[in-house]
Design an enzyme around this catalytic site. Structure first.
Site, PDB file in Angstrom:
ATOM      1  N   CYS A  14      33.631  34.273  36.659  1.00  0.00           N
ATOM      2  CA  CYS A  14      33.318  35.442  35.733  1.00  0.00           C
ATOM      3  C   CYS A  14      33.413  34.581  34.310  1.00  0.00           C
ATOM      4  CB  CYS A  14      34.430  36.573  35.701  1.00  0.00           C
ATOM      5  SG  CYS A  14      36.180  36.023  35.533  1.00  0.00           S
ATOM      6  N   HIS A  49      48.339  19.891  46.185  1.00  0.00           N
ATOM      7  CA  HIS A  49      50.183  20.336  46.068  1.00  0.00           C
ATOM      8  C   HIS A  49      50.205  21.694  46.259  1.00  0.00           C
ATOM      9  CE1 HIS A  49      50.788  16.890  42.819  1.00  0.00           C
ATOM     10  NE2 HIS A  49      50.152  16.286  43.848  1.00  0.00           N
ATOM     11  N   HIS A  96      55.109  19.468  49.479  1.00  0.00           N
ATOM     12  CA  HIS A  96      54.405  20.486  48.848  1.00  0.00           C
ATOM     13  C   HIS A  96      54.347  21.647  49.926  1.00  0.00           C
ATOM     14  CE1 HIS A  96      53.476  18.021  45.680  1.00  0.00           C
ATOM     15  NE2 HIS A  96      52.996  17.052  46.377  1.00  0.00           N
ATOM     16  N   THR A 129      35.587  34.145  32.077  1.00  0.00           N
ATOM     17  CA  THR A 129      36.768  33.357  31.831  1.00  0.00           C
ATOM     18  C   THR A 129      37.506  32.808  33.091  1.00  0.00           C
ATOM     19  OG1 THR A 129      38.358  35.096  31.743  1.00  0.00           O
ATOM     20  CG2 THR A 129      37.401  34.457  29.726  1.00  0.00           C
ATOM     21  N   ASP A 177      30.829  37.726  38.756  1.00  0.00           N
ATOM     22  CA  ASP A 177      30.519  39.133  37.997  1.00  0.00           C
ATOM     23  C   ASP A 177      29.071  38.589  37.377  1.00  0.00           C
ATOM     24  OD1 ASP A 177      31.586  37.724  35.873  1.00  0.00           O
ATOM     25  OD2 ASP A 177      32.890  39.394  35.452  1.00  0.00           O
TER      26      ASP A 177
END
Length: 153
Positions: free
Chosen positions: A66, A99, A134, A68, A8
């Site tokens: 973005c 994993h 995993h 955060t 963004d």
């Protein structure tokens, strides 16, 4: 490997740095936007677009940025078949590939510096899924997604 990348307005500068890295490493990629820091855009639009491209197999992996990384990761993980990891350190970048077989990486431009972000991308692109114990866990996620999709239909 083919990588879909988007941001963004809050992640545009970091995205441009990551694109330079992808070009340098000769990684095939497509930039799905945004293209300007002028004006606010809605991160879900870009997250859904990249996530769907990865889920459909058009791209092997995706990178979303973005401010955060939180909004992008939340939105991307709404798309069935996506395992988007929000990563801000190199240990997590390695672990989420080994994993969790993550297929989309989310980062926040306002959270980490360009140098660390480049290190994260390099590690995340180079690591392979370890499978073994995993694989059972990832398969449980896939199975749950199929159940939810069937019940929605």
């Amino acid at each position: 490997m083919r990588v879909a990348i988007a941001s963004d307005h809050g992640g545009l500068n970091l995205k441009q740095e990551i694109i330079r890295l992808l070009e340098e490493k000769k990684v095939i990629f497509k930039d799905f936007g945004a293209t300007s820091v002028c004006g606010s855009v809605d991160y879900p639009d870009y997250a859904f677009l990249v996530a769907q491209k990865v889920a459909d197999g058009e791209y092997d992996r995706g990178i979303l940025i973005c401010g955060t990384g939180i909004g992008m990761s939340i939105a991307a993980n709404k798309v069935s078949g996506v395992r988007c990891a929000l990563v801000h350190d190199t240990f997590s970048a390695r672990a989420t590939r080994q994993h969790n077989d993550s297929n989309i990486l989310a980062m926040g431009e306002r959270v980490i510096g360009f140098g660390l972000a480049k290190d994260i991308v390099e590690i995340w692109l180079s690591e392979e899924f370890e499978g073994q114990r995993h694989e059972n866990r990832v398969n449980k996620i896939k199975q749950y997604e199929r159940q939810v999709t069937r019940s929605d239909g």
